[in-house]
Design an enzyme around this catalytic site. Structure first.
Site, PDB file in Angstrom:
ATOM      1  N   CYS A  33      21.523 -20.291 -29.499  1.00 36.70           N
ATOM      2  CA  CYS A  33      20.517 -21.238 -28.996  1.00 36.70           C
ATOM      3  C   CYS A  33      20.548 -22.575 -29.734  1.00 36.70           C
ATOM      4  O   CYS A  33      19.862 -23.513 -29.327  1.00 36.70           O
ATOM      5  CB  CYS A  33      19.126 -20.636 -29.131  1.00 36.70           C
ATOM      6  SG  CYS A  33      18.709 -20.269 -30.833  1.00 36.70           S
ATOM      7  N   CYS A 103      17.806 -14.132 -32.372  1.00 43.26           N
ATOM      8  CA  CYS A 103      16.935 -14.920 -33.254  1.00 43.26           C
ATOM      9  C   CYS A 103      16.828 -14.280 -34.631  1.00 43.26           C
ATOM     10  O   CYS A 103      16.716 -14.979 -35.639  1.00 43.26           O
ATOM     11  CB  CYS A 103      15.544 -15.051 -32.655  1.00 43.26           C
ATOM     12  SG  CYS A 103      15.548 -15.485 -30.916  1.00 43.26           S
TER      13      CYS A 103
HETATM   14 FE1  FES Z   1      16.610 -19.854 -31.026  1.00 45.07          FE
HETATM   15 FE2  FES Z   1      15.008 -17.786 -31.057  1.00 45.07          FE
HETATM   16  S1  FES Z   1      15.638 -18.910 -29.343  1.00 45.07           S
HETATM   17  S2  FES Z   1      15.977 -18.727 -32.720  1.00 45.07           S
END
Ligand code: FES
Length: 145
Positions: A33, A103
Site C-alpha cells: 500500500c 499492514c
Molecule cells: Fe497500508 Fe494498512 S493499508 S498499512
C-alpha cells in the site's frame, strides 16, 4: 470486522512518538500500500530493549499492530524481540481481517530494520537477523527533508 483488542489499540495506541538518540531506528515502506512505519529502539548495554516508540503513516490496522508489537518487545532481549513476528502480533490482537494482514508486516519489518541499524552502529552481528528488504531509511536520508 475488527476484534475488540484491535479497536482498543487503534483508539489508544501505546508507545507512539520518537526516542531522541535512539540505539536503533528503522523505517520501512509497505510494498502493498506504500504506507510507512518508523520504529525507535532504546537498547541498554545488556541488550535489553528498554524503550520503544513508533510513528506511522499507515492505516488503523497498522497503528493497532504496531502498538501491540511495541508492547510485546518492550523489556525483551534482542533475541526475544526477533520472535515477535507479525503472526504473533496478530494472535495477540485476536486476529485481523485477511485484507489487512499486509499492514501487520510493517511493525515486524520496522523492528527488524531498527535492530539492523543498532547492529550496524555497534559493529555487531545479530544471530538470525537479515537485512530488511523494505528498509527505506537510506533513500530518505538522500532526500534530505
Ligand atoms: Fe497500508 Fe494498512 S493499508 S498499512
Amino acid at each position: 470486522m475488527y476484534s475488540e483488542k484491535v479497536m482498543d489499540h487503534f483508539k489508544n495506541p501505546r508507545n507512539v512518538g520518537e526516542i531522541e538518540n535512539a540505539s536503533g531506528v528503522g523505517t520501512v515502506g509497505n510494498a502493498k500500500c506504500g504506507d510507512i512505519m518508523r520504529i525507535f529502539l532504546d537498547i541498554d548495554a545488556d541488550g535489553i530493549i528498554k524503550d520503544v516508540k513508533f510513528k506511522t503513516f499507515g492505516c488503523g490496522a497498522a497503528v493497532a499492530t504496531s502498538s501491540m508489537a511495541t508492547e510485546l518487545v518492550k523489556g525483551k532481549t534482542i533475541q526475544e524481540a526477533l520472535q515477535v513476528t507479525n503472526k504473533a502480533v496478530m494472535e495477540a490482537l485476536d486476529g485481523l481481517p485477511p485484507v489487512k494482514v499486509h499492514c501487520s508486516l510493517l511493525a515486524e519489518e520496522a523492528i527488524h530494520a531498527a535492530l539492523w541499524d543498532y547492529a550496524e552502529k555497534n559493529g555487531i552481528k545479530i544471530e538470525g537477523l537479515k537485512k530488511p528488504v523494505n528498509d527505506i531509511s537510506e533513500e530518505e536520508e538522500e532526500e534530505e527533508y
